[in-house]
Design a protein around this motif. Structure first.
Motif, PDB file in Angstrom:
ATOM      1  N   SER A 112      -1.711   4.761   0.430  1.00  0.00           N
ATOM      2  CA  SER A 112      -1.283   4.459   1.803  1.00  0.00           C
ATOM      3  C   SER A 112       0.208   4.144   1.848  1.00  0.00           C
ATOM      4  O   SER A 112       0.913   4.564   2.772  1.00  0.00           O
ATOM      5  N   MET A 113       0.698   3.438   0.841  1.00  0.00           N
ATOM      6  CA  MET A 113       2.121   3.121   0.808  1.00  0.00           C
ATOM      7  C   MET A 113       2.951   4.397   0.602  1.00  0.00           C
ATOM      8  O   MET A 113       3.968   4.590   1.281  1.00  0.00           O
ATOM      9  N   ALA A 114       2.521   5.251  -0.309  1.00  0.00           N
ATOM     10  CA  ALA A 114       3.256   6.496  -0.568  1.00  0.00           C
ATOM     11  C   ALA A 114       3.353   7.345   0.697  1.00  0.00           C
ATOM     12  O   ALA A 114       4.430   7.853   1.035  1.00  0.00           O
ATOM     13  N   VAL A 115       2.237   7.504   1.381  1.00  0.00           N
ATOM     14  CA  VAL A 115       2.216   8.365   2.560  1.00  0.00           C
ATOM     15  C   VAL A 115       2.943   7.714   3.734  1.00  0.00           C
ATOM     16  O   VAL A 115       3.828   8.321   4.356  1.00  0.00           O
ATOM     17  N   LEU A 116       2.581   6.467   4.051  1.00  0.00           N
ATOM     18  CA  LEU A 116       3.132   5.830   5.250  1.00  0.00           C
ATOM     19  C   LEU A 116       4.602   5.453   5.125  1.00  0.00           C
ATOM     20  O   LEU A 116       5.352   5.558   6.101  1.00  0.00           O
ATOM     21  N   VAL A 117       5.023   5.022   3.932  1.00  0.00           N
ATOM     22  CA  VAL A 117       6.421   4.620   3.759  1.00  0.00           C
ATOM     23  C   VAL A 117       7.279   5.816   3.346  1.00  0.00           C
ATOM     24  O   VAL A 117       8.224   6.184   4.043  1.00  0.00           O
ATOM     25  N   ASP A 118       6.953   6.425   2.197  1.00  0.00           N
ATOM     26  CA  ASP A 118       7.823   7.484   1.661  1.00  0.00           C
ATOM     27  C   ASP A 118       7.794   8.766   2.478  1.00  0.00           C
ATOM     28  O   ASP A 118       8.842   9.339   2.770  1.00  0.00           O
ATOM     29  N   GLU A 119       6.609   9.224   2.796  1.00  0.00           N
ATOM     30  CA  GLU A 119       6.491  10.550   3.398  1.00  0.00           C
ATOM     31  C   GLU A 119       6.630  10.554   4.917  1.00  0.00           C
ATOM     32  O   GLU A 119       7.030  11.558   5.486  1.00  0.00           O
ATOM     33  N   ILE A 120       6.307   9.437   5.562  1.00  0.00           N
ATOM     34  CA  ILE A 120       6.378   9.394   7.030  1.00  0.00           C
ATOM     35  C   ILE A 120       7.481   8.444   7.512  1.00  0.00           C
ATOM     36  O   ILE A 120       8.387   8.852   8.239  1.00  0.00           O
ATOM     37  N   GLY A 121       7.410   7.184   7.119  1.00  0.00           N
ATOM     38  CA  GLY A 121       8.328   6.175   7.650  1.00  0.00           C
ATOM     39  C   GLY A 121       9.788   6.407   7.315  1.00  0.00           C
ATOM     40  O   GLY A 121      10.651   6.384   8.204  1.00  0.00           O
ATOM     41  N   ASN A 122      10.087   6.611   6.038  1.00  0.00           N
ATOM     42  CA  ASN A 122      11.490   6.790   5.641  1.00  0.00           C
ATOM     43  C   ASN A 122      12.157   7.961   6.360  1.00  0.00           C
ATOM     44  O   ASN A 122      13.247   7.784   6.916  1.00  0.00           O
ATOM     45  N   PRO A 123      11.529   9.147   6.394  1.00  0.00           N
ATOM     46  CA  PRO A 123      12.185  10.235   7.144  1.00  0.00           C
ATOM     47  C   PRO A 123      12.225   9.989   8.652  1.00  0.00           C
ATOM     48  O   PRO A 123      13.213  10.303   9.310  1.00  0.00           O
ATOM     49  N   LEU A 124      11.165   9.391   9.192  1.00  0.00           N
ATOM     50  CA  LEU A 124      11.097   9.120  10.628  1.00  0.00           C
ATOM     51  C   LEU A 124      12.246   8.224  11.083  1.00  0.00           C
ATOM     52  O   LEU A 124      12.850   8.451  12.134  1.00  0.00           O
ATOM     53  N   PHE A 125      12.557   7.208  10.282  1.00  0.00           N
ATOM     54  CA  PHE A 125      13.628   6.273  10.631  1.00  0.00           C
ATOM     55  C   PHE A 125      15.001   6.713  10.114  1.00  0.00           C
ATOM     56  O   PHE A 125      15.985   6.010  10.294  1.00  0.00           O
ATOM     57  N   GLY A 126      15.061   7.870   9.464  1.00  0.00           N
ATOM     58  CA  GLY A 126      16.337   8.384   8.985  1.00  0.00           C
ATOM     59  C   GLY A 126      16.843   7.734   7.714  1.00  0.00           C
ATOM     60  O   GLY A 126      18.033   7.820   7.413  1.00  0.00           O
ATOM     61  N   PHE A 127      15.956   7.101   6.952  1.00  0.00           N
ATOM     62  CA  PHE A 127      16.367   6.482   5.687  1.00  0.00           C
ATOM     63  C   PHE A 127      16.435   7.514   4.572  1.00  0.00           C
ATOM     64  O   PHE A 127      17.129   7.303   3.574  1.00  0.00           O
ATOM     65  N   PRO A 129      16.123  12.115   4.030  1.00  0.00           N
ATOM     66  CA  PRO A 129      15.977  13.406   4.711  1.00  0.00           C
ATOM     67  C   PRO A 129      14.496  13.758   4.853  1.00  0.00           C
ATOM     68  O   PRO A 129      13.637  13.120   4.229  1.00  0.00           O
ATOM     69  N   PRO A 130      14.178  14.787   5.622  1.00  0.00           N
ATOM     70  CA  PRO A 130      12.782  15.218   5.752  1.00  0.00           C
ATOM     71  C   PRO A 130      12.194  15.574   4.376  1.00  0.00           C
ATOM     72  O   PRO A 130      12.928  16.007   3.480  1.00  0.00           O
ATOM     73  N   PRO A 131      10.893  15.403   4.209  1.00  0.00           N
ATOM     74  CA  PRO A 131      10.265  15.640   2.904  1.00  0.00           C
ATOM     75  C   PRO A 131      10.549  17.012   2.295  1.00  0.00           C
ATOM     76  O   PRO A 131      10.708  17.129   1.081  1.00  0.00           O
ATOM     77  N   GLN A 132      10.644  18.046   3.110  1.00  0.00           N
ATOM     78  CA  GLN A 132      10.837  19.389   2.577  1.00  0.00           C
ATOM     79  C   GLN A 132      12.188  19.595   1.894  1.00  0.00           C
ATOM     80  O   GLN A 132      12.393  20.569   1.182  1.00  0.00           O
ATOM     81  N   LYS A 133      13.107  18.663   2.085  1.00  0.00           N
ATOM     82  CA  LYS A 133      14.424  18.762   1.444  1.00  0.00           C
ATOM     83  C   LYS A 133      14.375  18.411  -0.044  1.00  0.00           C
ATOM     84  O   LYS A 133      15.286  18.751  -0.787  1.00  0.00           O
ATOM     85  N   TYR A 134      13.334  17.694  -0.452  1.00  0.00           N
ATOM     86  CA  TYR A 134      13.230  17.255  -1.843  1.00  0.00           C
ATOM     87  C   TYR A 134      12.354  18.198  -2.655  1.00  0.00           C
ATOM     88  O   TYR A 134      11.423  18.813  -2.125  1.00  0.00           O
ATOM     89  N   PRO A 135      12.617  18.285  -3.970  1.00  0.00           N
ATOM     90  CA  PRO A 135      11.742  19.104  -4.817  1.00  0.00           C
ATOM     91  C   PRO A 135      10.348  18.463  -4.917  1.00  0.00           C
ATOM     92  O   PRO A 135      10.198  17.245  -4.766  1.00  0.00           O
ATOM     93  N   LEU A 136       9.359  19.298  -5.180  1.00  0.00           N
ATOM     94  CA  LEU A 136       7.982  18.820  -5.305  1.00  0.00           C
ATOM     95  C   LEU A 136       7.871  17.687  -6.324  1.00  0.00           C
ATOM     96  O   LEU A 136       7.145  16.723  -6.098  1.00  0.00           O
ATOM     97  N   VAL A 137       8.591  17.783  -7.405  1.00  0.00           N
ATOM     98  CA  VAL A 137       8.493  16.774  -8.462  1.00  0.00           C
ATOM     99  C   VAL A 137       8.892  15.382  -7.944  1.00  0.00           C
ATOM    100  O   VAL A 137       8.354  14.371  -8.399  1.00  0.00           O
TER     101      VAL A 137
END
Length: 167
Positions: A112-127, A129-137
Motif C-alpha cells: 500500500s505504501m509503494a503504490v499510494l506514496v511512490d506510484e500515485i502520491g509523489n507524481p500527483l503532487f509533483g515530487f 516525474p510520472p512513473p513512466q519516466k523511470y526504468p522498470l528496475v
C-alpha cells in the motif's frame, strides 16, 4: 483500548517506523548498487531530486518560504520518517481489525505504501516525474524496498506485542 495499550502501541509505532525505515534504506541501497549504469543514469536524468526533499521545498514554498539544500534535506528526512511512522498503524489495523497474518499484514502495509506514496502520491503532487519516466528496475526496487519495510514493521511490532504480553 486501555491507556497502557495505547502507550505501548504509540511506542511501537516509533520503534517499528524507525527500524523498518532503516532496514528498507539498507535494502534499497543494496538493490540500487546492483542496477546497471544505464538504469542509474536514466533515473538520475529524470529525477527532480530526492522525493522527500522536493516535498519539503514545495511545502515550504506554499508558506512563502524558500529552503536551502541543507534545510530541504533536514525537512525531507523528517517527512521520510513521518511517513515511516505514519504507516505502521496500517499494519496494526490489518492485524487487529481484519485478522490478517503477520506476513499478510506486512505485505499489505508495504504494498500500500509503494503504490499510494511512490506510484500515485509523489507524481500527483509533483515530487517525482510520472512513473513512466523511470526504468522498470526503479519501480521494482521501490516495490521490493517497501515490501522489506512492511515485513520489518511486522517483525518489530509482533516482537513488541509478544514482549509486552499483547499477543
Amino acid at each position: 483500548m486501555e491507556t497502557r495499550e495505547l502507550v505501548t502501541d504509540a511506542a511501537l509505532v516509533g520503534v517499528a517506523g524507525y527500524g523498518a525505515a532503516k532496514v528498507m534504506g539498507k535494502a534499497t541501497t543494496f538493490m540500487y548498487e546492483q542496477q546497471t549504469d544505464e538504469a542509474k543514469q536514466q533515473e538520475k536524468d529524470e529525477s527532480y531530486g530526492v522525493a522527500y526533499d522536493v516535498a519539503a521545498k514545495k511545502t515550504a514554498a506554499l508558506a512563502g518560504k524558500k529552503l536551502s539544500e541543507d534545510q530541504a534535506s533536514t525537512a525531507g528526512m523528517a517527512i521520510h520518517y513521518a511517513l515511516a511512522f505514519g504507516w505502521v498503524p496500517v499494519y496494526m489495523v490489518a492485524r487487529r481489525r481484519f485478522g490478517m497474518t503477520p506476513f499478510g499484514a506486512g505485505t499489505a502495509t508495504g504494498l500500500s505504501m509503494a503504490v499510494l506514496v511512490d506510484e500515485i502520491g509523489n507524481p500527483l503532487f509533483g515530487f517525482t516525474p510520472p512513473p513512466q519516466k523511470y526504468p522498470l528496475v526503479s519501480h521494482l526496487r521501490g516495490l521490493a524496498g517497501h515490501l522489506v519495510y512492511g515485513l520489518a514493521v511486522a517483525a518489530i511490532v509482533e516482537a513488541g506485542w509478544k514482549l509486552t504480553g499483547r499477543r
